[in-house]
Write a protein that holds these residues in place. Structure first.
Motif, PDB file in Angstrom:
ATOM      1  N   SER A 107       0.831  -1.206   0.000  1.00  0.00           N
ATOM      2  CA  SER A 107       0.000   0.000   0.000  1.00  0.00           C
ATOM      3  C   SER A 107       0.868   1.258   0.000  1.00  0.00           C
ATOM      4  O   SER A 107       0.546   2.251  -0.663  1.00  0.00           O
ATOM      5  CB  SER A 107      -0.931   0.010   1.220  1.00  0.00           C
ATOM      6  N   ALA A 185      -5.236   0.199  -1.639  1.00  0.00           N
ATOM      7  CA  ALA A 185      -4.649   1.504  -1.956  1.00  0.00           C
ATOM      8  C   ALA A 185      -4.835   1.881  -3.416  1.00  0.00           C
ATOM      9  O   ALA A 185      -4.807   3.070  -3.756  1.00  0.00           O
ATOM     10  CB  ALA A 185      -3.161   1.505  -1.600  1.00  0.00           C
ATOM     11  N   ASN A 190      -4.151   6.362  -0.018  1.00  0.00           N
ATOM     12  CA  ASN A 190      -3.220   5.916   1.024  1.00  0.00           C
ATOM     13  C   ASN A 190      -3.973   5.174   2.120  1.00  0.00           C
ATOM     14  O   ASN A 190      -4.566   5.775   3.006  1.00  0.00           O
ATOM     15  CB  ASN A 190      -2.472   7.115   1.614  1.00  0.00           C
TER      16      ASN A 190
END
Length: 281
Positions: A107, A185, A190
């Motif tokens: 991610s 993600a 984020n």
């Protein structure tokens, strides 16, 4: 429901083309050797990091030892069952983080545009990402798992094979679940914090006997967080071979595998380059 499109099917198939297998295995082996060499560059730090993880796990083993010295059974689970639970959970996590240490950082790589480095390489992107990093502390988890197996496990030929199968299932469930939660993600931006919380929740619940959970909690452990398929292995595989559970565990592993590969390569189509420049050996 997950669907596997043509690009994802090509991504899955590239792992199994006969002509590429030998080169792929050599590439993976070289990456692992480089990771270990890097970890061993500072040997004292390596030994301290791995050793502290072993000590951390031993503290929990002492706790369970004290508990079972006063109460010999916990909802049908004995001391040996709980010890093997810790061996399988710590060992599966340790193998995953040692050999596929970048799984928990996907991610972050997506959010910061660092996937660019891997996209320029003529290697399967997901595999390259996963094997490009090693967790030094996780080596301590692997060593701890082996120590517990030697102390409490069935060391017959059949017992070793069952333990090996449990370790493989545990490792793969950890790996593919971690990839899936980190692939969020691609769509949500984020999600490093969310991915870590889900990943940590799986790790936490795999260290508790499934018998202490009832009702909705138990349903969650076998669906949303597949921790139950790891934590029940000492009973459903090592103590007595429950064929239905074993088939279900293998089935959920395959579903997670297909889901992880599909989500990753599907997400790549939405990935925005960070315009980063870098080199990898």
């Amino acid at each position: 429901m997950l669907t596997v499109d043509s690009s994802s099917l090509r991504a899955i198939s590239e792992y199994g083309q006969p002509g590429k297998i030998k080169r792929m295995l050599r590439f993976v082996w070289e990456c692992w050797k480089l990771n270990l060499a890097g970890a061993m560059e500072f040997r004292l730090s390596f030994l301290l990091t791995a050793g502290m993880m072993i000590i951390n796990n031993v503290v929990w083993i002492v706790f369970w030892g004290i508990y079972f010295s006063r109460f010999h059974v916990l909802n049908g689970w004995g001391l040996q069952d709980v010890m093997m639970l810790w061996a399988i959970a710590a060992g599966g996590f340790g193998v995953m983080a040692t050999f596929f240490g970048n799984a928990s950082r996907i991610s972050n790589l997506i959010a910061t545009g660092q996937l660019d480095i891997y996209l320029t390489q003529p290697k399967p992107v997901l595999l390259h990402v996963l094997i490009s990093r090693m967790s030094v502390s996780a080596i301590g988890d692997v060593l701890f798992a082996l120590m517990i197996y030697i102390a409490f496990g069935d060391k017959s030929g059949l017992g070793f094979l069952k333990f090996a199968l449990a370790m493989v299932l545990s490792t793969l469930i950890f790996l593919f679940f971690t990839v899936i939660v980190n692939c969020l993600a691609f769509w949500l931006g984020n999600t490093e914090g969310l991915s870590f919380q889900l990943y940590n929740a799986l790790l936490t619940f795999t260290t508790y006997p499934t018998s202490i959970f009832k009702g909705l909690g138990k349903v969650v452990l076998f669906t949303v967080l597949p921790a139950g398929f790891i934590s029940y292995l000492p009973i459903g595989l090592l103590r007595e071979a429950d064929l239905l559970f074993i088939v279900a565990a293998i089935g959920i592993t395959l579903i997670l595998c297909i889901g992880a590969i599909t989500l990753f390569y599907g997400g790549l189509r939405k990935y925005s380059s960070g315009n980063m420049m870098g080199l990898r050996r």
